[in-house]
Motif scaffolding. Structure first.
Motif, PDB file in Angstrom:
ATOM      1  N   SER A  38       0.803  -1.226   0.000  1.00  0.00           N
ATOM      2  CA  SER A  38       0.000   0.000   0.000  1.00  0.00           C
ATOM      3  C   SER A  38       0.835   1.275   0.000  1.00  0.00           C
ATOM      4  N   ILE A  39       1.953   1.290   0.706  1.00  0.00           N
ATOM      5  CA  ILE A  39       2.743   2.524   0.779  1.00  0.00           C
ATOM      6  C   ILE A  39       3.317   2.917  -0.586  1.00  0.00           C
ATOM      7  N   PRO A  40       3.963   2.004  -1.333  1.00  0.00           N
ATOM      8  CA  PRO A  40       4.417   2.397  -2.677  1.00  0.00           C
ATOM      9  C   PRO A  40       3.269   2.806  -3.599  1.00  0.00           C
ATOM     10  N   LEU A  41       2.139   2.077  -3.544  1.00  0.00           N
ATOM     11  CA  LEU A  41       1.011   2.417  -4.412  1.00  0.00           C
ATOM     12  C   LEU A  41       0.411   3.768  -4.034  1.00  0.00           C
ATOM     13  N   GLY A  42       0.310   4.051  -2.743  1.00  0.00           N
ATOM     14  CA  GLY A  42      -0.231   5.334  -2.309  1.00  0.00           C
ATOM     15  C   GLY A  42       0.647   6.497  -2.747  1.00  0.00           C
ATOM     16  N   ILE A  43       1.960   6.326  -2.617  1.00  0.00           N
ATOM     17  CA  ILE A  43       2.897   7.373  -3.057  1.00  0.00           C
ATOM     18  C   ILE A  43       2.835   7.542  -4.565  1.00  0.00           C
ATOM     19  N   LEU A  44       2.777   6.428  -5.295  1.00  0.00           N
ATOM     20  CA  LEU A  44       2.715   6.481  -6.763  1.00  0.00           C
ATOM     21  C   LEU A  44       1.451   7.190  -7.232  1.00  0.00           C
ATOM     22  N   ALA A  45       0.311   6.871  -6.609  1.00  0.00           N
ATOM     23  CA  ALA A  45      -0.942   7.515  -7.003  1.00  0.00           C
ATOM     24  C   ALA A  45      -0.909   9.013  -6.730  1.00  0.00           C
ATOM     25  N   ALA A  46      -0.317   9.405  -5.590  1.00  0.00           N
ATOM     26  CA  ALA A  46      -0.231  10.829  -5.254  1.00  0.00           C
ATOM     27  C   ALA A  46       0.777  11.558  -6.135  1.00  0.00           C
ATOM     28  N   ARG A  47       1.886  10.876  -6.435  1.00  0.00           N
ATOM     29  CA  ARG A  47       2.927  11.502  -7.265  1.00  0.00           C
ATOM     30  C   ARG A  47       2.419  11.819  -8.662  1.00  0.00           C
ATOM     31  N   PHE A  48       1.609  10.930  -9.218  1.00  0.00           N
ATOM     32  CA  PHE A  48       1.084  11.136 -10.572  1.00  0.00           C
ATOM     33  C   PHE A  48      -0.428  11.325 -10.536  1.00  0.00           C
ATOM     34  N   ARG A  49      -0.888  12.117  -9.568  1.00  0.00           N
ATOM     35  CA  ARG A  49      -2.320  12.318  -9.415  1.00  0.00           C
ATOM     36  C   ARG A  49      -2.934  12.886 -10.692  1.00  0.00           C
ATOM     37  N   GLY A  50      -4.075  12.311 -11.048  1.00  0.00           N
ATOM     38  CA  GLY A  50      -4.749  12.710 -12.266  1.00  0.00           C
ATOM     39  C   GLY A  50      -4.262  11.972 -13.503  1.00  0.00           C
ATOM     40  N   GLY A  51      -3.151  11.242 -13.373  1.00  0.00           N
ATOM     41  CA  GLY A  51      -2.607  10.514 -14.513  1.00  0.00           C
ATOM     42  C   GLY A  51      -3.180   9.107 -14.617  1.00  0.00           C
ATOM     43  N   ILE A  52      -2.633   8.363 -15.568  1.00  0.00           N
ATOM     44  CA  ILE A  52      -3.133   7.009 -15.816  1.00  0.00           C
ATOM     45  C   ILE A  52      -2.878   6.109 -14.607  1.00  0.00           C
ATOM     46  N   ALA A  53      -1.670   6.199 -14.051  1.00  0.00           N
ATOM     47  CA  ALA A  53      -1.337   5.353 -12.897  1.00  0.00           C
ATOM     48  C   ALA A  53      -2.278   5.629 -11.726  1.00  0.00           C
ATOM     49  N   ASP A  54      -2.541   6.896 -11.470  1.00  0.00           N
ATOM     50  CA  ASP A  54      -3.444   7.269 -10.381  1.00  0.00           C
ATOM     51  C   ASP A  54      -4.847   6.737 -10.628  1.00  0.00           C
ATOM     52  N   ARG A  55      -5.329   6.857 -11.840  1.00  0.00           N
ATOM     53  CA  ARG A  55      -6.686   6.405 -12.153  1.00  0.00           C
ATOM     54  C   ARG A  55      -6.817   4.889 -12.037  1.00  0.00           C
ATOM     55  N   VAL A  56      -5.796   4.176 -12.508  1.00  0.00           N
ATOM     56  CA  VAL A  56      -5.839   2.712 -12.432  1.00  0.00           C
ATOM     57  C   VAL A  56      -5.796   2.247 -10.978  1.00  0.00           C
ATOM     58  N   ILE A  57      -4.876   2.836 -10.204  1.00  0.00           N
ATOM     59  CA  ILE A  57      -4.764   2.453  -8.787  1.00  0.00           C
ATOM     60  C   ILE A  57      -6.043   2.789  -8.032  1.00  0.00           C
ATOM     61  N   THR A  58      -6.619   3.961  -8.299  1.00  0.00           N
ATOM     62  CA  THR A  58      -7.854   4.363  -7.630  1.00  0.00           C
ATOM     63  C   THR A  58      -9.007   3.438  -7.994  1.00  0.00           C
ATOM     64  N   LEU A  59      -9.101   3.078  -9.266  1.00  0.00           N
ATOM     65  CA  LEU A  59     -10.181   2.189  -9.709  1.00  0.00           C
ATOM     66  C   LEU A  59     -10.067   0.813  -9.055  1.00  0.00           C
ATOM     67  N   ILE A  60      -8.858   0.261  -9.042  1.00  0.00           N
ATOM     68  CA  ILE A  60      -8.651  -1.055  -8.421  1.00  0.00           C
ATOM     69  C   ILE A  60      -8.916  -0.989  -6.922  1.00  0.00           C
ATOM     70  N   SER A  61      -8.500   0.103  -6.294  1.00  0.00           N
ATOM     71  CA  SER A  61      -8.714   0.256  -4.859  1.00  0.00           C
ATOM     72  C   SER A  61     -10.202   0.327  -4.524  1.00  0.00           C
ATOM     73  N   GLN A  62     -10.958   1.072  -5.329  1.00  0.00           N
ATOM     74  CA  GLN A  62     -12.400   1.168  -5.083  1.00  0.00           C
ATOM     75  C   GLN A  62     -13.057  -0.194  -5.205  1.00  0.00           C
ATOM     76  N   ALA A  63     -12.643  -0.981  -6.201  1.00  0.00           N
ATOM     77  CA  ALA A  63     -13.214  -2.319  -6.379  1.00  0.00           C
ATOM     78  C   ALA A  63     -12.823  -3.232  -5.225  1.00  0.00           C
ATOM     79  N   ALA A  64     -11.566  -3.149  -4.784  1.00  0.00           N
ATOM     80  CA  ALA A  64     -11.086  -4.021  -3.709  1.00  0.00           C
ATOM     81  C   ALA A  64     -11.771  -3.708  -2.389  1.00  0.00           C
ATOM     82  N   MET A  65     -12.077  -2.429  -2.134  1.00  0.00           N
ATOM     83  CA  MET A  65     -12.753  -2.055  -0.894  1.00  0.00           C
ATOM     84  C   MET A  65     -14.173  -2.590  -0.822  1.00  0.00           C
ATOM     85  N   ALA A  66     -14.768  -2.836  -1.995  1.00  0.00           N
ATOM     86  CA  ALA A  66     -16.162  -3.278  -2.025  1.00  0.00           C
ATOM     87  C   ALA A  66     -16.312  -4.783  -1.847  1.00  0.00           C
ATOM     88  N   ILE A  67     -15.200  -5.525  -1.873  1.00  0.00           N
ATOM     89  CA  ILE A  67     -15.267  -6.988  -1.790  1.00  0.00           C
ATOM     90  C   ILE A  67     -14.934  -7.427  -0.372  1.00  0.00           C
TER      91      ILE A  67
END
Length: 316
Positions: free
Chosen positions: A115-144
């Protein structure tokens, strides 16, 4: 001196909390319909046998007498005898505690490492493709739910791919390598929703810190963006995340009840379910006290960690 007073205050709070939980847990089972003696005797029940068993277990004494006797025994590590298993409760819990502890350690290791590397990566490239992919996967994982993840992992990796044999648990004494190999998938099913939530917390915290003045000062000194993130931002961004990680660790240590059931792990959670269904109240009371102790101690450690992460947090 202030730190010593802070530690004493926290320890007193810990003790009072455990006493209140102990009293509540012990009294609650007196109000629940049914009798553990009757459930223990089953088809062998007779009035004479029931009265003899109550006499042996001291259940014919008054509630205050039994509570203080149980509490004094609990302080000394003696939680009584299980009516179902006919052995000391402390031995039952000790046998299963290592399973839950190792499950918690592996789960939290996955949470921190991923989680720590992914959280930093999403924040570092916020609004980019990496951030969107990580956010989408995280939202799906939280729902399961973790138990459903456990079922999916068992279906895919246990039955379809045969990477492990469902239900073929081996103890750490018999086969340490096999024990840890079997725990990987239960730990993953417990960790994935917590990884997703930690990524979300850390991403938001890092973005918030990146807007502060000290970050602009660090950039003006010629530091690279990665250096600013790791050396300056991460420590401050972790402060709110530590609270969630502490709650997550307490949750796992308390026993991932359904996950242990799915994978057939003989941990604390599974023992709790079996003991409740069999009205083995001595075991249930001991496990509740253990859960309370785990939660309170972890919160205590989180408070101490706050002081290391941010000296500005006052001890009082």
């Amino acid at each position: 001196m202030r730190r010593v007073k802070y530690l004493i205050k926290k320890l007193i709070t810990l003790i009072i909390t455990l006493l209140l939980v102990s009293a509540a847990a012990f009294t609650a089972f007196e109000l629940i319909p049914g009798d553990s003696v009757t459930a223990s005797l089953g088809t062998d029940y007779t009035e004479e046998a029931a009265e003899q068993l109550r006499e042996e277990l001291g259940l014919n004494r008054s509630l205050p007498e039994r509570f203080f006797s149980w509490l004094w025994g609990a302080i000394r590590g003696d939680f009584g005898t299980s009516l179902q298993y006919r052995q000391p409760v402390s031995d039952l819990i000790a046998d299963r505690l290592s399973v839950t502890m190792w499950l918690a350690v592996l789960s939290m290791a996955f949470v921190v490492v991923i989680s720590i590397p992914l959280g930093i990566l999403a924040a570092r490239f916020r609004g980019g493709i990496a951030d969107r992919v990580i956010t989408l996967i995280s939202q799906a994982a939280m729902a399961i739910p973790p138990f459903f993840l456990g079922i999916l992992l068992t279906l895919v990796f246990g039955i379809m791919l045969s990477w492990f044999t469902p239900g073929a648990y081996v103890s750490i004494e018999q086969d340490p390598a096999g024990f840890f190999a079997y725990l990987i998938f239960p730990a993953v099913s417990v960790a994935i929703p917590k990884i997703a939530m930690t990524v979300k917390f850390l991403r938001s915290s890092v973005i918030r810190q990146m807007r502060l003045d000290y970050v602009r000062t660090a950039r003006s000194k010629g530091n690279k963006e990665s250096a600013v993130l790791i050396r300056h931002v991460l420590k401050n961004a972790l402060i709110p995340v530590v609270t969630f990680l502490g709650m997550a660790a307490a949750d796992v240590l308390a026993g991932s009840i359904i996950v242990e059931q799915v994978f057939g792990l003989p941990g604390i959670g599974r023992l709790l379910v079996v003991s409740i269904s069999n009205r083995d109240y001595a075991v249930v009371q001991a496990i509740i006290l253990y859960i309370a102790f785990a939660v309170v101690v972890i919160n205590f450690l989180v408070d101490l960690l706050y002081q290391q992460l941010d000296p500005r947090v006052r001890l009082n």
